[in-house]
Design a protein around this motif. Structure first.
Motif, PDB file in Angstrom:
ATOM      1  N   ASN A 104       7.669   2.628  12.780  1.00 58.70           N
ATOM      2  CA  ASN A 104       9.055   2.670  13.255  1.00 58.70           C
ATOM      3  C   ASN A 104       9.790   3.952  12.883  1.00 58.70           C
ATOM      4  N   SER A 105       9.275   4.722  11.937  1.00 54.67           N
ATOM      5  CA  SER A 105      10.038   5.827  11.372  1.00 54.67           C
ATOM      6  C   SER A 105      10.198   6.983  12.355  1.00 54.67           C
ATOM      7  N   THR A 106      11.292   7.694  12.198  1.00 55.73           N
ATOM      8  CA  THR A 106      11.636   8.810  13.083  1.00 55.73           C
ATOM      9  C   THR A 106      11.720  10.101  12.275  1.00 55.73           C
ATOM     10  N   ASN A 107      12.261  11.141  12.878  1.00 59.31           N
ATOM     11  CA  ASN A 107      12.321  12.455  12.250  1.00 59.31           C
ATOM     12  C   ASN A 107      13.143  12.430  10.951  1.00 59.31           C
ATOM     13  N   ASN A 108      12.722  13.257   9.993  1.00 65.68           N
ATOM     14  CA  ASN A 108      13.398  13.375   8.692  1.00 65.68           C
ATOM     15  C   ASN A 108      13.480  12.033   7.968  1.00 65.68           C
ATOM     16  N   THR A 109      12.339  11.353   7.915  1.00 64.16           N
ATOM     17  CA  THR A 109      12.272  10.052   7.247  1.00 64.16           C
ATOM     18  C   THR A 109      11.246  10.092   6.124  1.00 64.16           C
ATOM     19  N   LEU A 110      11.626   9.520   4.994  1.00 65.77           N
ATOM     20  CA  LEU A 110      10.712   9.286   3.877  1.00 65.77           C
ATOM     21  C   LEU A 110      10.512   7.788   3.742  1.00 65.77           C
ATOM     22  N   VAL A 111       9.275   7.332   3.930  1.00 63.19           N
ATOM     23  CA  VAL A 111       8.917   5.937   3.672  1.00 63.19           C
ATOM     24  C   VAL A 111       8.321   5.895   2.271  1.00 63.19           C
ATOM     25  N   PHE A 112       8.956   5.175   1.372  1.00 60.53           N
ATOM     26  CA  PHE A 112       8.648   5.222  -0.060  1.00 60.53           C
ATOM     27  C   PHE A 112       8.307   3.804  -0.524  1.00 60.53           C
ATOM     28  N   THR A 113       7.042   3.598  -0.901  1.00 56.94           N
ATOM     29  CA  THR A 113       6.559   2.267  -1.272  1.00 56.94           C
ATOM     30  C   THR A 113       6.051   2.248  -2.705  1.00 56.94           C
ATOM     31  N   ASN A 114       6.382   1.188  -3.423  1.00 59.72           N
ATOM     32  CA  ASN A 114       5.783   0.922  -4.737  1.00 59.72           C
ATOM     33  C   ASN A 114       4.908  -0.321  -4.636  1.00 59.72           C
ATOM     34  N   LEU A 115       3.645  -0.182  -5.044  1.00 58.34           N
ATOM     35  CA  LEU A 115       2.708  -1.309  -5.049  1.00 58.34           C
ATOM     36  C   LEU A 115       2.649  -1.872  -6.463  1.00 58.34           C
ATOM     37  N   VAL A 116       3.579  -2.769  -6.758  1.00 59.75           N
ATOM     38  CA  VAL A 116       3.823  -3.205  -8.131  1.00 59.75           C
ATOM     39  C   VAL A 116       2.703  -4.090  -8.680  1.00 59.75           C
ATOM     40  N   ASP A 117       1.950  -4.772  -7.810  1.00 59.75           N
ATOM     41  CA  ASP A 117       0.946  -5.728  -8.282  1.00 59.75           C
ATOM     42  C   ASP A 117      -0.076  -5.104  -9.226  1.00 59.75           C
ATOM     43  N   PHE A 118      -0.439  -3.832  -8.984  1.00 66.27           N
ATOM     44  CA  PHE A 118      -1.416  -3.192  -9.853  1.00 66.27           C
ATOM     45  C   PHE A 118      -0.934  -3.197 -11.304  1.00 66.27           C
ATOM     46  N   ASP A 119       0.349  -3.031 -11.498  1.00 68.98           N
ATOM     47  CA  ASP A 119       0.925  -3.001 -12.843  1.00 68.98           C
ATOM     48  C   ASP A 119       1.232  -4.398 -13.366  1.00 68.98           C
ATOM     49  N   SER A 120       2.075  -5.128 -12.635  1.00 70.80           N
ATOM     50  CA  SER A 120       2.594  -6.396 -13.156  1.00 70.80           C
ATOM     51  C   SER A 120       1.556  -7.511 -13.180  1.00 70.80           C
ATOM     52  N   ASN A 121       0.714  -7.575 -12.145  1.00 76.19           N
ATOM     53  CA  ASN A 121      -0.250  -8.680 -12.052  1.00 76.19           C
ATOM     54  C   ASN A 121      -1.565  -8.406 -12.763  1.00 76.19           C
ATOM     55  N   TRP A 122      -1.986  -7.141 -12.793  1.00 70.30           N
ATOM     56  CA  TRP A 122      -3.327  -6.848 -13.289  1.00 70.30           C
ATOM     57  C   TRP A 122      -3.356  -5.894 -14.476  1.00 70.30           C
TER      58      TRP A 122
END
Length: 408
Positions: A292-310
């Protein structure tokens, strides 16, 4: 069209940093030790067996970066790989090894002064904080007041919490004040309101505490208590301007925050907040937002499961499964990277599941960069995570960040 997709594999360290001795973490290696356990058959169960199978991460350079960082061999991998992108590793200059410090430094705002920590293992919190919690929030008292594992403390105090409605308050080696309450018997909205009030008090009194964390749980007795996905972090605001704020202010760009990213920055520099939980949902939301992202977009994701779950739970098998699951999703993400896009994979600290205790580990983190238009090369040893923030600023033609050097 210019877009960057920044994915933080929360806690995927690749070898102890030069200053790890300050944290008693010399020898920690989150990725290396997981790979070793898989190779030795010590991370097998019904659903996974054998060596760590992550072909897409390998193509992006994870094993090359890990070897460069740790200067050690990786069991089960070889060098005969056709790399798709550039790779390197970075050390942290922030004073702590916590989530907030790591993420802020990635965004160009390292935390060079010490956070306020609750050092005492028991009776951990100052009286003024405890008095405010009780007197200003219409509760009769608190439980806990100590350093603790989040899963263990709800097992030990959950039933008393249900009887008394007293919140369970605890901390760790990080600069955090965590509050565990039952979603039904205490109420999720009441828990959020309590945490928000405490955040206000800490900021007013200038306690430099990184996060107040709401830790809701469900169940009706010690045998079935479990935390839910409705965790929420109430963070202190960044001390200076992040690269995300610059993107919004200077280019009228968009920052799409997925997972706990918005919480980490207290909502500052975020255009759209997507509160996903669980590795599958986080990956799917990331894929959808990339589409869905357009020009001048930063999609910023944190995959927390690696830390909190494991990581924190010292679950090597779970961590290995998580890496293999993400690797399958990564193939789709790579397909979506268009000619002028940049995909960046990194981490914010380590959390070696084979290490002592349950805290984060002071480690270097990988930097994996893929774009059809960029030269494939070794990015070297980056002296600060802020090189990522500076790279983002350079790519979007923003004003320079105060820290870091661009890698493009």
């Amino acid at each position: 069209m210019k877009r960057i997709f920044l994915i933080v594999l929360d806690s995927l360290g690749i070898g102890s940093s030069a200053d790890a001795y300050k944290f008693n973490d010399v020898g920690a290696n989150t990725f290396g030790h997981i790979a070793e356990k898989c190779f030795l058959g010590e991370a097998d169960d019904i659903k996974r067996q054998g060596g760590l199978y992550i072909p897409n991460l390998i193509k992006l350079g994870i094993t090359h970066a890990a070897r460069a960082s740790s200067k050690q061999k990786l069991l089960g991998f070889n060098d005969n790989v056709h790399l798709l992108g550039s790779y390197g590793f970075a050390s942290e200059i922030s004073s702590g090894k916590d989530t907030t410090s790591g993420h802020w430094e990635l965004a160009g705002v390292p935390v060079l002064e010490d956070w306020f920590y609750f050092v005492k293992k028991n009776n951990s919190f100052p009286e003024d904080i405890l008095n405010y919690i009780v007197n200003s929030n219409n509760i009769t008292g608190i439980l806990g007041n100590c350093h603790a594992s989040g899963t263990e403390i709800i097992q030990n105090l959950g039933e008393e919490h249900i009887r008394t409605k007293k919140p369970i308050i605890y901390t760790s080696a990080d600069s955090v004040l965590q509050i565990a309450c039952h979603e039904i018997f205490f109420g999720l909205s009441n828990l959020y309101k309590l945490c928000q009030n405490i955040r206000y008090f800490l900021d007013k009194k200038k306690y430099k505490i990184a996060r107040v964390i709401a830790r809701p749980f469900i169940g009706d007795n010690q045998s079935n208590f479990q935390r839910t996905g409705n965790r929420r972090d109430f963070s202190i605001k960044p001390f200076s301007t992040t690269v995300m704020q610059k993107l919004i202010n200077e280019k009228k760009g968009k920052v799409i925050a997925i997972g706990k990213v918005s919480d980490i920055y207290s909502g500052v520099g975020i255009s759209k907040n997507i509160k996903s939980t669980g590795l599958n949902e986080l990956c799917n939301q990331t894929i959808q937002e990339i589409k869905n992202s357009t020009n001048n977009t930063l999609v910023f994701t944190n995959l927390v499961d690696f830390d909190s779950n494991w990581g924190h739970r010292r679950d090597v098998i779970g961590y290995a499964k998580g890496l293999e699951f993400f690797d399958k999703k990564l193939s789709k993400i790579i397909e979506l990277v268009k000619e002028n896009d940049i995909l960046i994979l990194t981490a914010d600290h380590g959390c070696d599941p084979t290490w002592n205790g349950t805290d984060h580990t002071r480690e270097n983190v990988p930097i994996l960069i893929y774009s059809p238009n960029l030269e494939k090369k070794f990015l070297g040893h980056r002296k600060t995570f802020a090189d990522i923030g500076q790279t983002i600023a350079k790519y979007f033609l923003l004003s320079n960040m105060s820290y870091g050097k661009s890698m493009i």
